[in-house]
Design a protein around this motif. Structure first.
Motif, PDB file in Angstrom:
ATOM      1  N   LYS A  29       6.835 -34.183  75.167  1.00  0.00           N
ATOM      2  CA  LYS A  29       7.665 -35.716  74.557  1.00  0.00           C
ATOM      3  C   LYS A  29       9.127 -35.028  74.363  1.00  0.00           C
ATOM      4  N   PRO A  30      10.168 -35.812  74.814  1.00  0.00           N
ATOM      5  CA  PRO A  30       9.931 -37.277  74.912  1.00  0.00           C
ATOM      6  C   PRO A  30       9.636 -37.888  76.511  1.00  0.00           C
ATOM      7  N   CYS A  31       9.460 -36.708  77.181  1.00  0.00           N
ATOM      8  CA  CYS A  31       9.370 -37.043  78.630  1.00  0.00           C
ATOM      9  C   CYS A  31       7.609 -37.635  79.013  1.00  0.00           C
ATOM     10  N   CYS A  62      10.006 -29.928  83.109  1.00  0.00           N
ATOM     11  CA  CYS A  62       9.226 -29.996  82.006  1.00  0.00           C
ATOM     12  C   CYS A  62       8.351 -29.016  81.771  1.00  0.00           C
ATOM     13  N   THR A 112      15.001 -37.981  81.117  1.00  0.00           N
ATOM     14  CA  THR A 112      13.710 -38.372  80.269  1.00  0.00           C
ATOM     15  C   THR A 112      13.055 -37.176  79.441  1.00  0.00           C
ATOM     16  N   ARG A 114      15.010 -35.141  77.767  1.00  0.00           N
ATOM     17  CA  ARG A 114      16.100 -34.908  76.675  1.00  0.00           C
ATOM     18  C   ARG A 114      16.086 -35.901  75.499  1.00  0.00           C
ATOM     19  N   LYS A 115      16.121 -35.077  74.288  1.00  0.00           N
ATOM     20  CA  LYS A 115      16.199 -36.201  73.167  1.00  0.00           C
ATOM     21  C   LYS A 115      17.703 -36.447  72.919  1.00  0.00           C
ATOM     22  N   ALA A 116      17.595 -37.702  72.530  1.00  0.00           N
ATOM     23  CA  ALA A 116      18.954 -38.221  72.294  1.00  0.00           C
ATOM     24  C   ALA A 116      19.578 -37.487  70.843  1.00  0.00           C
ATOM     25  N   GLU A 119      18.068 -38.793  67.792  1.00  0.00           N
ATOM     26  CA  GLU A 119      16.355 -38.461  67.521  1.00  0.00           C
ATOM     27  C   GLU A 119      16.623 -36.989  67.285  1.00  0.00           C
ATOM     28  N   GLU A 120      17.223 -36.223  67.382  1.00  0.00           N
ATOM     29  CA  GLU A 120      17.194 -34.602  67.115  1.00  0.00           C
ATOM     30  C   GLU A 120      17.678 -34.639  65.454  1.00  0.00           C
ATOM     31  N   GLU A 122      17.302 -37.209  63.326  1.00  0.00           N
ATOM     32  CA  GLU A 122      16.183 -37.684  62.680  1.00  0.00           C
ATOM     33  C   GLU A 122      15.205 -36.719  62.383  1.00  0.00           C
ATOM     34  N   GLU A 123      14.944 -35.987  63.379  1.00  0.00           N
ATOM     35  CA  GLU A 123      13.719 -35.122  63.327  1.00  0.00           C
ATOM     36  C   GLU A 123      14.155 -33.911  62.272  1.00  0.00           C
TER      37      GLU A 123
END
Length: 133
Positions: A29-31, A62, A112, A114-116, A119-120, A122-123
């Motif tokens: 994820k996220p791909c 990936c 696709t 790469r995390k925004a 999002e990083e 929030e994790e």
């Protein structure tokens, strides 16, 4: 899928350019689930489903360090990977470099995957526990 499936396989991996845009990435994820564009370099993993052999594909970018490590445990060099001889010279060089370094180059990772930044963040935050109802 390739026309030479099941012939002279040296490992359970295959490199090729996507023949259509139907395959979905099975990478992390996220791909995961995003389309692999026609003509894009991809790596396949042989899967056996009820006696039928097929491939599970992911973008070359990936491919994780763990996957490269697993490849190295089965074959001596990137040049021995199924489909390697059919690749463009610049892609052969990218593969050899990843093989040496044990990971795919940052510039090869698709957008696709790469995390925004949000999002990083929030994790990283601890998620509140749901109170018992």
């Amino acid at each position: 899928m390739s026309n030479n499936e099941g012939t002279n396989k040296k490992s359970g991996y295959r490199l090729e350019y996507a023949t259509s845009a139907r395959a979905k990435c099975k990478g992390p994820k996220p791909c995961s689930g995003s389309s692999i564009a026609k003509g894009e370099l991809r790596v396949g993993f042989v899967v056996d489903f009820r006696g039928n052999t097929s491939y599970s594909w992911r973008h070359w970018g990936c491919t994780t360090a763990k996957v490269i490590s697993n490849m190295k445990s089965q074959i001596a060099s990137a040049d021995e990977l199924d489909g390697f001889d059919d690749l463009k010279d610049e892609d052969k060089d990218r593969l050899r470099k990843a093989w040496e370094e044990g990971k795919v180059a940052d510039e090869d990772i698709p957008e696709t995957a790469r995390k925004a930044p949000r999002e990083e963040a929030e994790e990283d935050e601890e998620k509140p526990k749901n109170p018992a109802i």
